[in-house]
Write a protein that holds these residues in place. Structure first.
Motif, mmCIF file in Angstrom:
data_model
loop_
_atom_site.group_PDB
_atom_site.id
_atom_site.type_symbol
_atom_site.label_atom_id
_atom_site.label_comp_id
_atom_site.label_asym_id
_atom_site.label_seq_id
_atom_site.Cartn_x
_atom_site.Cartn_y
_atom_site.Cartn_z
ATOM 1 N N VAL A 20 0.830 -1.204 0.000
ATOM 2 C CA VAL A 20 0.000 0.000 0.000
ATOM 3 C C VAL A 20 0.862 1.250 0.000
ATOM 4 O O VAL A 20 1.875 1.316 0.656
ATOM 5 N N SER A 21 0.442 2.276 -0.719
ATOM 6 C CA SER A 21 1.115 3.561 -0.718
ATOM 7 C C SER A 21 0.305 4.554 0.090
ATOM 8 O O SER A 21 -0.906 4.606 -0.021
ATOM 9 N N ALA A 22 0.969 5.346 0.917
ATOM 10 C CA ALA A 22 0.250 6.302 1.764
ATOM 11 C C ALA A 22 -0.229 7.472 0.932
ATOM 12 O O ALA A 22 0.323 7.802 -0.099
ATOM 13 N N CYS A 23 -1.290 8.122 1.402
ATOM 14 C CA CYS A 23 -1.769 9.329 0.723
ATOM 15 C C CYS A 23 -2.008 10.404 1.753
ATOM 16 O O CYS A 23 -2.133 10.136 2.942
ATOM 17 N N GLY A 24 -2.060 11.639 1.293
ATOM 18 C CA GLY A 24 -2.183 12.764 2.203
ATOM 19 C C GLY A 24 -3.547 12.896 2.816
ATOM 20 O O GLY A 24 -4.461 12.145 2.520
ATOM 21 N N ASN A 25 -3.710 13.893 3.682
ATOM 22 C CA ASN A 25 -4.968 14.066 4.394
ATOM 23 C C ASN A 25 -5.975 14.891 3.621
ATOM 24 O O ASN A 25 -7.153 14.854 3.916
ATOM 25 N N GLU A 26 -5.509 15.656 2.639
ATOM 26 C CA GLU A 26 -6.448 16.503 1.918
ATOM 27 C C GLU A 26 -7.134 15.711 0.819
ATOM 28 O O GLU A 26 -6.565 14.789 0.252
ATOM 29 N N ASN A 27 -8.358 16.073 0.545
ATOM 30 C CA ASN A 27 -9.150 15.391 -0.478
ATOM 31 C C ASN A 27 -9.011 16.131 -1.793
ATOM 32 O O ASN A 27 -9.542 17.215 -1.958
ATOM 33 N N LYS A 159 -9.758 6.247 1.428
ATOM 34 C CA LYS A 159 -8.639 5.435 1.912
ATOM 35 C C LYS A 159 -9.034 4.639 3.140
ATOM 36 O O LYS A 159 -8.679 3.459 3.288
ATOM 37 N N THR A 160 -9.765 5.260 4.049
ATOM 38 C CA THR A 160 -10.113 4.604 5.309
ATOM 39 C C THR A 160 -11.309 3.662 5.173
ATOM 40 O O THR A 160 -11.605 2.911 6.101
ATOM 41 N N GLU A 161 -11.991 3.697 4.051
ATOM 42 C CA GLU A 161 -13.167 2.838 3.855
ATOM 43 C C GLU A 161 -12.780 1.366 3.757
ATOM 44 O O GLU A 161 -13.526 0.484 4.187
ATOM 45 N N LEU A 162 -11.610 1.076 3.177
ATOM 46 C CA LEU A 162 -11.206 -0.291 2.902
ATOM 47 C C LEU A 162 -10.049 -0.704 3.818
ATOM 48 O O LEU A 162 -9.191 0.116 4.140
ATOM 49 N N PRO A 163 -9.997 -1.973 4.222
ATOM 50 C CA PRO A 163 -8.881 -2.429 5.066
ATOM 51 C C PRO A 163 -7.561 -2.384 4.309
ATOM 52 O O PRO A 163 -7.523 -2.447 3.070
ATOM 53 N N ASP A 164 -6.473 -2.298 5.067
ATOM 54 C CA ASP A 164 -5.156 -2.166 4.441
ATOM 55 C C ASP A 164 -4.838 -3.322 3.494
ATOM 56 O O ASP A 164 -4.274 -3.113 2.417
ATOM 57 N N TRP A 165 -5.183 -4.557 3.901
ATOM 58 C CA TRP A 165 -4.847 -5.699 3.041
ATOM 59 C C TRP A 165 -5.565 -5.620 1.705
ATOM 60 O O TRP A 165 -5.064 -6.121 0.693
ATOM 61 N N LEU A 166 -6.745 -4.972 1.687
ATOM 62 C CA LEU A 166 -7.479 -4.868 0.426
ATOM 63 C C LEU A 166 -6.819 -3.851 -0.499
ATOM 64 O O LEU A 166 -6.761 -4.058 -1.719
ATOM 65 N N TRP A 167 -6.312 -2.764 0.067
ATOM 66 C CA TRP A 167 -5.593 -1.804 -0.773
ATOM 67 C C TRP A 167 -4.377 -2.466 -1.426
ATOM 68 O O TRP A 167 -4.004 -2.135 -2.561
ATOM 69 N N GLU A 168 -3.753 -3.403 -0.727
ATOM 70 C CA GLU A 168 -2.599 -4.090 -1.311
ATOM 71 C C GLU A 168 -2.986 -4.855 -2.578
ATOM 72 O O GLU A 168 -2.163 -5.050 -3.471
ATOM 73 N N MET A 169 -4.247 -5.293 -2.631
ATOM 74 C CA MET A 169 -4.703 -6.031 -3.816
ATOM 75 C C MET A 169 -4.660 -5.165 -5.076
ATOM 76 O O MET A 169 -4.509 -5.685 -6.184
ATOM 77 N N VAL A 476 -6.923 -14.906 8.769
ATOM 78 C CA VAL A 476 -5.525 -14.846 8.329
ATOM 79 C C VAL A 476 -5.467 -14.364 6.884
ATOM 80 O O VAL A 476 -6.136 -14.925 6.005
ATOM 81 N N SER A 477 -4.687 -13.326 6.641
ATOM 82 C CA SER A 477 -4.472 -12.879 5.262
ATOM 83 C C SER A 477 -3.093 -13.332 4.804
ATOM 84 O O SER A 477 -2.156 -13.470 5.601
ATOM 85 N N SER A 478 -2.961 -13.565 3.537
ATOM 86 C CA SER A 478 -1.730 -14.086 2.960
ATOM 87 C C SER A 478 -0.536 -13.189 3.280
ATOM 88 O O SER A 478 -0.650 -11.964 3.279
ATOM 89 N N SER A 479 0.592 -13.830 3.521
ATOM 90 C CA SER A 479 1.826 -13.073 3.751
ATOM 91 C C SER A 479 2.463 -12.637 2.445
ATOM 92 O O SER A 479 3.449 -11.900 2.460
ATOM 93 N N ILE A 480 1.915 -13.083 1.312
ATOM 94 C CA ILE A 480 2.495 -12.709 0.017
ATOM 95 C C ILE A 480 1.463 -11.988 -0.854
ATOM 96 O O ILE A 480 1.477 -12.109 -2.074
ATOM 97 N N ILE A 481 0.562 -11.238 -0.192
ATOM 98 C CA ILE A 481 -0.339 -10.387 -0.982
ATOM 99 C C ILE A 481 0.514 -9.440 -1.818
ATOM 100 O O ILE A 481 1.410 -8.776 -1.306
ATOM 101 N N GLY A 482 0.249 -9.388 -3.079
ATOM 102 C CA GLY A 482 1.055 -8.591 -3.986
ATOM 103 C C GLY A 482 1.874 -9.446 -4.929
ATOM 104 O O GLY A 482 2.435 -8.942 -5.896
ATOM 105 N N PHE A 483 1.916 -10.758 -4.658
ATOM 106 C CA PHE A 483 2.707 -11.623 -5.536
ATOM 107 C C PHE A 483 1.830 -12.297 -6.576
ATOM 108 O O PHE A 483 0.780 -12.852 -6.265
ATOM 109 N N SER A 484 2.269 -12.252 -7.807
ATOM 110 C CA SER A 484 1.637 -12.999 -8.887
ATOM 111 C C SER A 484 2.739 -13.480 -9.817
ATOM 112 O O SER A 484 3.837 -12.930 -9.825
ATOM 113 N N VAL A 485 2.442 -14.520 -10.579
ATOM 114 C CA VAL A 485 3.470 -15.077 -11.454
ATOM 115 C C VAL A 485 3.213 -14.710 -12.898
ATOM 116 O O VAL A 485 2.067 -14.512 -13.320
#
Length: 553
Positions: A20-27, A159-169, A476-485
């Protein structure tokens, strides 16, 4: 591949993941104020004007140029009332803060045609602003530059609507390329038994203890289920069979009695915590299950039509028919009591449920995909704001989203006068409609399905329960979210391997070889799989995994 679909129903999943990449507070999407100084000019009575009062000058909001956004997504295609729904959405947008000047053009295509339509439009230079990832090769599209990084346009509320692991998707190489559609994050497998049969012929507590002994030998589970079915046959006069325990109805690689795993597609998996690429048919649990089918077949308790059996003819709502399965494996989210309530309502008779996995697991893939911004989009702020409207659950946003999903009130659904979030759909009774309706959208593709209206197929509290379990600390969420072949180096070998699976899986999965013939046939299958390039594929995928882990550690 006909027998693969019948017996294993193993789908191929596309991976869409990363950090996940962080984003600022302003909309950046807050367009309610015009550019420049919006403070009204002061008015006063100046002495130099002899006490004459000057008029108040007010800065008028700047009128924005109209913006038309072209939205491409995989859906039910163009339907009879799609234009009516599009018109209603555009009416609602005139009231949505920041999107009053925006209208949407719907480009919906069925799954069989969507990828082709997108590729054709891109090649022709057609306008595409919002792009849905379902049925597309998301990683390839990102690599090709078809998607625009979105983090500069994503508001804090989105940004806050979705869990962090989902943003990684939806993240690749540190950039967010899509806002994932939010729905149930895992499909937990259960065995369902008609309550009437369990009460008469089984011992629920004793079976629960055996079937949920995660460290126990699978042969004990095979024996336990066979004894139950034999008892049902004795009481009902025959015609009852064991059901398939590997997969649920979605066709995904199931993991009943197998350590939950990440899915790389093409029958390759990574068992949770192992960081080791394995071939699905080499998993010990899968071997035990398939050989267990052979034991059931020897007892006359499996595959009533032999290798030609279509297990769906005997499963689920068919379990009370004279010839049927006495239990069925199917997916759902919740406790055994909760999921039993769901299917009791759906199938029309009471059932009880027993789980077949030790914990709930979020894989590295996200079948629901998401919506992103095309790299050619000239209005990315508006495009992201529209995606936000479908995701964050504001009152007007919910109405726009549900219009896209269910269509028009009184034409496609009626509202419950006692519950503003409950409706009755008029052309279908399931959780969502198909292409044969005058209009129906797919809620899992169009945004945040937790804000969908509840129609007659949805129990009260069902959405809330799923969301709670998605975000539960023991999920439990995958420890390799973000990996694809990438299959580029081994596609020839994969094609050869798939052909071998198609040749052998029907007999392996039907049990018709019997226990005496199963082992030799399995060894023959694995020898041909090796000649097709199995080791080369595994080595290539493993090298990619090792490199990804080293880079992302």
């Amino acid at each position: 591949m006909k027998n693969v679909k019948k017996w294993l129903s193993i789908g191929l999943s596309a991976a869409m993941l990363m950090g996940v990449s962080a984003c600022g507070n302003e909309n950046p999407n807050n367009n309610s104020q015009p550019a420049g100084d919006s403070t009204p000019a002061e008015s006063s009575a100046e002495e130099s004007n002899g006490g004459e009062e000057s008029s108040t000058a007010e800065t008028q909001p700047e009128e924005k140029e109209p913006v038309l956004l072209e939205w491409y997504y995989r859906g039910n295609g163009q339907q009879k009332d799609t234009d009516k729904v599009e018109a209603r959405v555009n009416e609602l947008l005139k009231e949505y803060p920041g999107l009053e000047h925006v209208s949407i053009n719907i480009n919906s295509f069925p799954s069989s045609d969507y990828a082709t339509q997108v590729t054709t439009a891109q090649a022709a230079g057609a306008q595409i602003d919002i792009l849905n990832s379902v049925n597309l090769n998301f990683d390839q599209h990102v690599e090709d530059g078809s998607w625009m990084p979105m983090e500069d346009y994503i508001s804090e509320s989105l940004k806050t609507e979705l869990p962090d692991w989902l943003w990684e998707m939806g993240t690749r190489n540190g950039h967010i390329y899509m806002v994932p559609n939010y729905q149930n994050a895992f499909n937990a497998n259960f065995l369902f038994f008609p309550k009437d049969y369990m009460d008469k012929y089984g011992d629920y507590d004793a079976m629960y203890e055996v079937l949920t002994d995660w460290d126990g030998d699978y042969s004990e589970k095979v024996k336990c289920l066979a004894e139950y079915v034999q008892a049902v046959n004795e009481g009902e006069g025959g015609g009852k069979y064991c059901g398939n325990v590997v997969q649920g109805e979605t066709g995904s690689l199931g993991f009943a009695y197998v350590t939950p795993f990440d899915n790389l597609g093409n029958y390759f998996v990574i068992p949770d915590g192992s960081n080791e690429v394995q071939f699905y048919f080499e998993l010990q649990g899968i071997k035990d299950i398939l050989k267990g089918y052979a034991a059931w077949y020897d007892m006359g308790l499996y595959a009533p039509d032999g290798e030609n059996t279509n297990i769906l003819d005997y499963n689920y709502a068919n379990m009370m028919q004279p010839t049927s399965c006495a239990f069925s494996g199917k997916e759902q989210v919740g406790t055994p009591e909760q999921v039993a309530e769901i299917y009791s309502s759906s199938w029309g008779f009471d059932v009880v449920a027993i789980p077949t996995q030790p914990y709930n697991y979020i894989q590295n893939t996200w079948g629901a995909g998401g919506n992103g911004i095309s790299s050619t989009c000239k209005h990315p702020e508006e495009a992201c704001a529209f995606i936000e409207a479908l995701t964050t659950g504001t009152e007007l946003g919910k109405e726009i989203y549900n219009t896209m999903v269910f269509g028009l009130e009184e034409e496609h659904y009626t509202k419950d006068e006692n519950d503003p979030n409950r409706i009755t759909t008029l052309e279908y009774d399931g959780s969502q409609g198909g292409s044969d309706t005058s209009y129906a959208g797919l809620k899992w593709i169009l945004g945040n399905s937790f804000y969908a209206y509840k129609n007659q197929a949805v129990l009260d509290g069902q959405f809330e329960r799923i969301k709670e379990m998605n975000e539960a600390p023991d999920t439990v969420s995958s420890s390799i979210i973000g990996f694809s072949v990438s299959t580029a180096n081994v596609q020839t070998e994969i094609d050869q391997l798939i052909a071998v699976i198609g040749e052998y899986s029907g007999s392996l999965g039907s049990g018709t070889l019997g226990e005496d013939g199963w082992d030799a046939y399995y060894e023959e299958f694995m020898e041909k799989a090796e000649k097709a390039g199995l080791s080369k594929i595994k080595a290539d995928f493993q090298a990619q995994l090792d490199a990804w882990i080293a880079e992302n550690k």
